[in-house]
Design an enzyme around this catalytic site. Structure first.
Site, PDB file in Angstrom:
ATOM      1  N   SER A 106       0.831  -1.214   0.000  1.00 46.27           N
ATOM      2  CA  SER A 106       0.000   0.000   0.000  1.00 46.27           C
ATOM      3  C   SER A 106       0.866   1.265   0.000  1.00 46.27           C
ATOM      4  O   SER A 106       0.559   2.237  -0.699  1.00 46.27           O
ATOM      5  CB  SER A 106      -0.980  -0.003   1.168  1.00 46.27           C
ATOM      6  OG  SER A 106      -0.341  -0.323   2.375  1.00 46.27           O
ATOM      7  N   HIS A 132      -2.064  -8.972   1.818  1.00 40.28           N
ATOM      8  CA  HIS A 132      -1.770  -7.701   2.510  1.00 40.28           C
ATOM      9  C   HIS A 132      -2.915  -7.439   3.495  1.00 40.28           C
ATOM     10  O   HIS A 132      -3.183  -8.266   4.363  1.00 40.28           O
ATOM     11  CB  HIS A 132      -1.612  -6.608   1.442  1.00 40.28           C
ATOM     12  CG  HIS A 132      -0.990  -5.324   1.909  1.00 40.28           C
ATOM     13  ND1 HIS A 132      -0.417  -5.148   3.136  1.00 40.28           N
ATOM     14  CD2 HIS A 132      -0.845  -4.115   1.277  1.00 40.28           C
ATOM     15  CE1 HIS A 132       0.058  -3.918   3.250  1.00 40.28           C
ATOM     16  NE2 HIS A 132      -0.200  -3.254   2.128  1.00 40.28           N
ATOM     17  N   HIS A 172       5.298 -12.864   7.713  1.00 40.40           N
ATOM     18  CA  HIS A 172       5.483 -11.477   7.302  1.00 40.40           C
ATOM     19  C   HIS A 172       6.643 -11.366   6.322  1.00 40.40           C
ATOM     20  O   HIS A 172       7.580 -12.160   6.391  1.00 40.40           O
ATOM     21  CB  HIS A 172       5.757 -10.578   8.526  1.00 40.40           C
ATOM     22  CG  HIS A 172       5.518  -9.131   8.247  1.00 40.40           C
ATOM     23  ND1 HIS A 172       6.492  -8.291   7.787  1.00 40.40           N
ATOM     24  CD2 HIS A 172       4.380  -8.385   8.308  1.00 40.40           C
ATOM     25  CE1 HIS A 172       5.980  -7.090   7.595  1.00 40.40           C
ATOM     26  NE2 HIS A 172       4.700  -7.120   7.906  1.00 40.40           N
ATOM     27  N   ARG A 215       2.293  -4.668  16.811  1.00 41.77           N
ATOM     28  CA  ARG A 215       0.904  -4.217  16.619  1.00 41.77           C
ATOM     29  C   ARG A 215      -0.058  -5.313  17.093  1.00 41.77           C
ATOM     30  O   ARG A 215      -1.151  -5.033  17.578  1.00 41.77           O
ATOM     31  CB  ARG A 215       0.661  -3.876  15.140  1.00 41.77           C
ATOM     32  CG  ARG A 215       1.569  -2.758  14.632  1.00 41.77           C
ATOM     33  CD  ARG A 215       1.484  -2.589  13.127  1.00 41.77           C
ATOM     34  NE  ARG A 215       1.892  -3.795  12.414  1.00 41.77           N
ATOM     35  CZ  ARG A 215       1.823  -3.944  11.101  1.00 41.77           C
ATOM     36  NH1 ARG A 215       1.329  -2.973  10.340  1.00 41.77           N
ATOM     37  NH2 ARG A 215       2.229  -5.068  10.517  1.00 41.77           N
ATOM     38  N   ASP A 249      -2.698  -8.582  11.527  1.00 43.42           N
ATOM     39  CA  ASP A 249      -4.044  -9.000  11.121  1.00 43.42           C
ATOM     40  C   ASP A 249      -4.583 -10.187  11.918  1.00 43.42           C
ATOM     41  O   ASP A 249      -5.762 -10.506  11.827  1.00 43.42           O
ATOM     42  CB  ASP A 249      -4.048  -9.369   9.630  1.00 43.42           C
ATOM     43  CG  ASP A 249      -3.819  -8.132   8.773  1.00 43.42           C
ATOM     44  OD1 ASP A 249      -4.317  -7.061   9.145  1.00 43.42           O
ATOM     45  OD2 ASP A 249      -3.134  -8.245   7.744  1.00 43.42           O
TER      46      ASP A 249
HETATM   47  C1  LIG Z   1       2.652 -12.196   4.811  1.00 45.80           C
HETATM   48  C2  LIG Z   1       3.167 -13.128   3.732  1.00 45.80           C
HETATM   49  C3  LIG Z   1       2.452 -12.784   2.420  1.00 45.80           C
HETATM   50  C4  LIG Z   1       4.669 -12.902   3.561  1.00 45.80           C
HETATM   51  O1  LIG Z   1       5.066 -13.578   2.411  1.00 45.80           O
HETATM   52  P1  LIG Z   1       6.576 -13.991   2.160  1.00 45.80           P
HETATM   53  O2  LIG Z   1       7.473 -12.863   2.490  1.00 45.80           O
HETATM   54  O3  LIG Z   1       6.647 -14.544   0.784  1.00 45.80           O
HETATM   55  O4  LIG Z   1       6.765 -15.114   3.254  1.00 45.80           O
HETATM   56  P2  LIG Z   1       7.889 -16.243   3.302  1.00 45.80           P
HETATM   57  O5  LIG Z   1       9.135 -15.806   2.641  1.00 45.80           O
HETATM   58  O6  LIG Z   1       7.972 -16.684   4.721  1.00 45.80           O
HETATM   59  O7  LIG Z   1       7.223 -17.397   2.413  1.00 45.80           O
HETATM   60  C5  LIG Z   1       7.911 -18.613   2.183  1.00 45.80           C
HETATM   61  C6  LIG Z   1       6.889 -19.730   2.025  1.00 45.80           C
HETATM   62  O8  LIG Z   1       6.183 -19.867   3.262  1.00 45.80           O
HETATM   63  C7  LIG Z   1       4.810 -19.811   3.034  1.00 45.80           C
HETATM   64  N1  LIG Z   1       4.138 -19.126   4.135  1.00 45.80           N
HETATM   65  C8  LIG Z   1       4.393 -17.878   4.624  1.00 45.80           C
HETATM   66  N2  LIG Z   1       3.490 -17.573   5.578  1.00 45.80           N
HETATM   67  C9  LIG Z   1       2.661 -18.631   5.680  1.00 45.80           C
HETATM   68  C10 LIG Z   1       1.509 -18.878   6.453  1.00 45.80           C
HETATM   69  N3  LIG Z   1       1.013 -17.981   7.304  1.00 45.80           N
HETATM   70  N4  LIG Z   1       0.880 -20.069   6.293  1.00 45.80           N
HETATM   71  C11 LIG Z   1       1.364 -20.978   5.427  1.00 45.80           C
HETATM   72  N5  LIG Z   1       2.433 -20.786   4.653  1.00 45.80           N
HETATM   73  C12 LIG Z   1       3.069 -19.614   4.773  1.00 45.80           C
HETATM   74  C13 LIG Z   1       4.685 -18.949   1.781  1.00 45.80           C
HETATM   75  O9  LIG Z   1       3.412 -19.124   1.160  1.00 45.80           O
HETATM   76  C14 LIG Z   1       5.833 -19.441   0.967  1.00 45.80           C
HETATM   77  O10 LIG Z   1       5.462 -20.675   0.375  1.00 45.80           O
HETATM   78  P3  LIG Z   1       5.944 -21.066  -1.121  1.00 45.80           P
HETATM   79  O11 LIG Z   1       7.419 -21.137  -1.021  1.00 45.80           O
HETATM   80  O12 LIG Z   1       5.268 -22.371  -1.381  1.00 45.80           O
HETATM   81  O13 LIG Z   1       5.485 -19.969  -2.020  1.00 45.80           O
HETATM   82  C15 LIG Z   1       2.921 -14.605   4.115  1.00 45.80           C
HETATM   83  O14 LIG Z   1       3.532 -14.870   5.357  1.00 45.80           O
HETATM   84  C16 LIG Z   1       1.451 -14.964   4.179  1.00 45.80           C
HETATM   85  O15 LIG Z   1       0.882 -15.309   3.138  1.00 45.80           O
HETATM   86  N6  LIG Z   1       0.825 -14.885   5.393  1.00 45.80           N
HETATM   87  C17 LIG Z   1      -0.595 -15.106   5.529  1.00 45.80           C
HETATM   88  C18 LIG Z   1      -1.356 -13.894   5.034  1.00 45.80           C
HETATM   89  C19 LIG Z   1      -1.211 -12.725   5.975  1.00 45.80           C
HETATM   90  O16 LIG Z   1      -1.317 -12.860   7.181  1.00 45.80           O
HETATM   91  N7  LIG Z   1      -1.001 -11.507   5.418  1.00 45.80           N
HETATM   92  C20 LIG Z   1      -0.922 -10.286   6.204  1.00 45.80           C
HETATM   93  C21 LIG Z   1       0.443  -9.711   6.176  1.00 45.80           C
HETATM   94  S1  LIG Z   1       0.600  -8.332   7.268  1.00 45.80           S
END
Ligand SMILES: CC(C)(COP(=O)(O)OP(=O)(O)OC[C@H]1O[C@@H](n2cnc3c(N)ncnc32)[C@H](O)[C@@H]1OP(=O)(O)O)[C@@H](O)C(=O)NCCC(=O)NCCS
Length: 434
Positions: free
Chosen positions: A241, A271, A318, A327, A373
């Site tokens: 954002s 996000h 994250h 937070r 979140d």
């Molecule tokens: C926030 C988020 C998008 C960060 O993404 P990122 O920086 O790519 O995270 P990572 O580097 O740790 O990801 C590595 C792997 O772990 C997985 N992973 C990360 N968080 C996960 C979670 N909460 N549940 C399951 N798997 C998760 C990713 O999908 C990724 O899998 P892949 O290699 O098969 O694509 C991710 O943690 C997520 O999808 N969380 C859930 C959604 C969420 O809470 N979003 C709000 C963010 S403030």
């Protein structure tokens, strides 16, 4: 000129000189490297943006102009009799780097609230959308409809020197932030309360008035809104954002067009939309088990089912953080004080105990800890805000404070059109072969 605008005006010239001499003396200094993995990996960790308002430390979490969340909760002015910081104070801090006093905060409240009527065409624009249009789509459309009143766009058209850009950008930010609660409440009441709109209460601060216009007259909910709208405001510059707002703003699109772009990014499930997904996940678990608080074993099974079906556990992980999000902790403290026996909070607490270990065993997520979140939904449901699809709108109203503060500084520093170089996979392959 208000005290805030005067303070800002006094800071701009020294800051411009500082940046100019940094570039002159150290322009060639390397600060970051870009690897092939970075190019395909969402540019994690690549230092490629300047954002003054806040910075995220992987372990400590967010600091707003150097102040942690516990510090701003302690030091920012509060409403009379209240225990939570006022978002108005955070806006002052983000823009100037200084903690405001009660007078400065009162002046911002007055500024935000002085032109808060929603123009008829904005209501008509929202009313033209089906009521089941996602509230984030409505928020973005509402912001675009408000763009009609952009001072920046008008002044740019009339011809204005680059050194003045920050001034109408600031004026737009003030007017837009002032009107956002009206847009948010309008969306809420038309989507979920049959269009029975509630007039603003001129005696309230900005966050409390939003609580009032949503129709929840509970002093604790007002406090929650003050906290919520403060802690969601900013998370340095690279999150989608903030980055989208900054990128679109770099074309000199006005703050309305820029914020709308940021809001569209916030509407993605990876996000801001994760907050609605968390509550949906919890309710789904409860429904499948016939209600009540599930056992640890049952929750564990559900968590593994989610992961094994290829979905993410919402609210955990994250892009930058590698510890529990402060937070999240701020909201947990609020819940422990005000709703310790709430059923959904109990489940959120159980998840806090279970998920990190399960994500570790799963072995993918780099950060197994909860983010912002994971907590907000249970607080909102407790006070009667049960429409999950609406939650990200509150996030968006708060996020406007951070990204628009940054946008004012972007224009103050004369930052140019953003235009990184892209390459093709063929180019990377040939580069790697050489
Ligand atoms: C926030 C988020 C998008 C960060 O993404 P990122 O920086 O790519 O995270 P990572 O580097 O740790 O990801 C590595 C792997 O772990 C997985 N992973 C990360 N968080 C996960 C979670 N909460 N549940 C399951 N798997 C998760 C990713 O999908 C990724 O899998 P892949 O290699 O098969 O694509 C991710 O943690 C997520 O999808 N969380 C859930 C959604 C969420 O809470 N979003 C709000 C963010 S403030």
């Amino acid at each position: 000129m208000t005290a805030l605008k005067e303070k800002l005006a006094s800071q701009i010239s020294p800051m411009r000189s500082r940046v100019k001499s940094l570039i002159a003396e150290h322009g060639e200094r390397k600060l970051s490297e870009v690897s092939v993995a970075n190019l395909y990996g969402g540019m994690r960790g690549v230092k490629s943006l300047v954002t003054e308002t806040s910075a995220v430390d992987p372990q400590e979490g967010i600091r707003f102009r150097g102040y942690s969340i516990p510090e701003i909760r302690e030091r920012l002015p509060r409403a009379e009799g209240g225990g939570q910081p006022l978002p108005e104070g955070l806006f002052y801090l983000l823009l100037t780097g200084e903690i405001p006093g009660a007078d400065e905060v009162r002046e911002i409240t007055a500024g935000w609230r002085e032109s808060e009527a929603l123009p008829a065409h904005v209501k008509a624009c929202l009313d033209a959308l089906p009521t089941d249009t996602h509230p984030m789509t409505q928020l973005s459309a509402g912001i675009l409809a408000l763009q009609h009143d952009s001072i920046f766009a008008r002044r740019y058209q009339a011809g204005m020197p680059k050194t003045d850009y920050w001034d109408p950008a600031f004026d737009d930010a003030m007017l837009l932030i002032g009107r956002l609660p009206l847009v948010a409440a309008y969306i809420y009441r038309r989507s979920y309360k049959g269009g029975d709109h509630l007039p603003p209460d001129p005696g309230l601060d900005w966050a409390a008035n939003l609580a009032h216009m949503l129709g929840i007259e509970n002093p604790e909910f007002r406090e929650l809104m003050r906290l919520y709208l403060t802690i969601h405001a900013d998370h340095e510059g690279g999150n989608v954002s903030a980055h989208a707002t900054h990128l679109v703003g770099s074309t000199l699109a006005d703050p309305y067009l820029s914020l709308s772009a940021g809001i569209n990014g916030l509407a993605g499930p990876l996000h801001g939309l994760a907050n609605q997904e968390v509550m949906r996940w919890i309710v789904n678990v409860k429904e499948k088990l016939g209600g009540g608080v599930p056992s640890k074993e049952q929750l564990t099974t559900f968590l593994w089912d989610t992961l094994n079906s290829g979905q993410v556990v919402p609210g955990y992980g994250h892009g930058v953080l590698r510890a529990t999000d402060p937070r999240y902790i701020a909201q947990r403290e609020f819940a422990l004080k005000h709703l310790p026996d709430d059923e959904n909070f109990m489940i959120v607490r159980m998840l806090f105990d279970l998920v990190p270990e399960i994500l570790r065993q799963h072995g993918k997520a780099k950060n197994p800890w909860p983010n912002v979140d994971a907590h907000s939904g249970c607080l909102l449901v407790h006070y009667g805000l049960t429409e999950y699809d609406f939650y990200t709108v509150l996030f968006g109203v708060s996020r406007a404070i951070g990204v628009l503060s940054s946008l004012v500084w972007d224009r103050a520093l004369g930052l140019p059109l953003e235009r990184p170089k892209s390459v093709t996979t063929d180019w990377i392959a040939s580069e790697c072969a050489s």
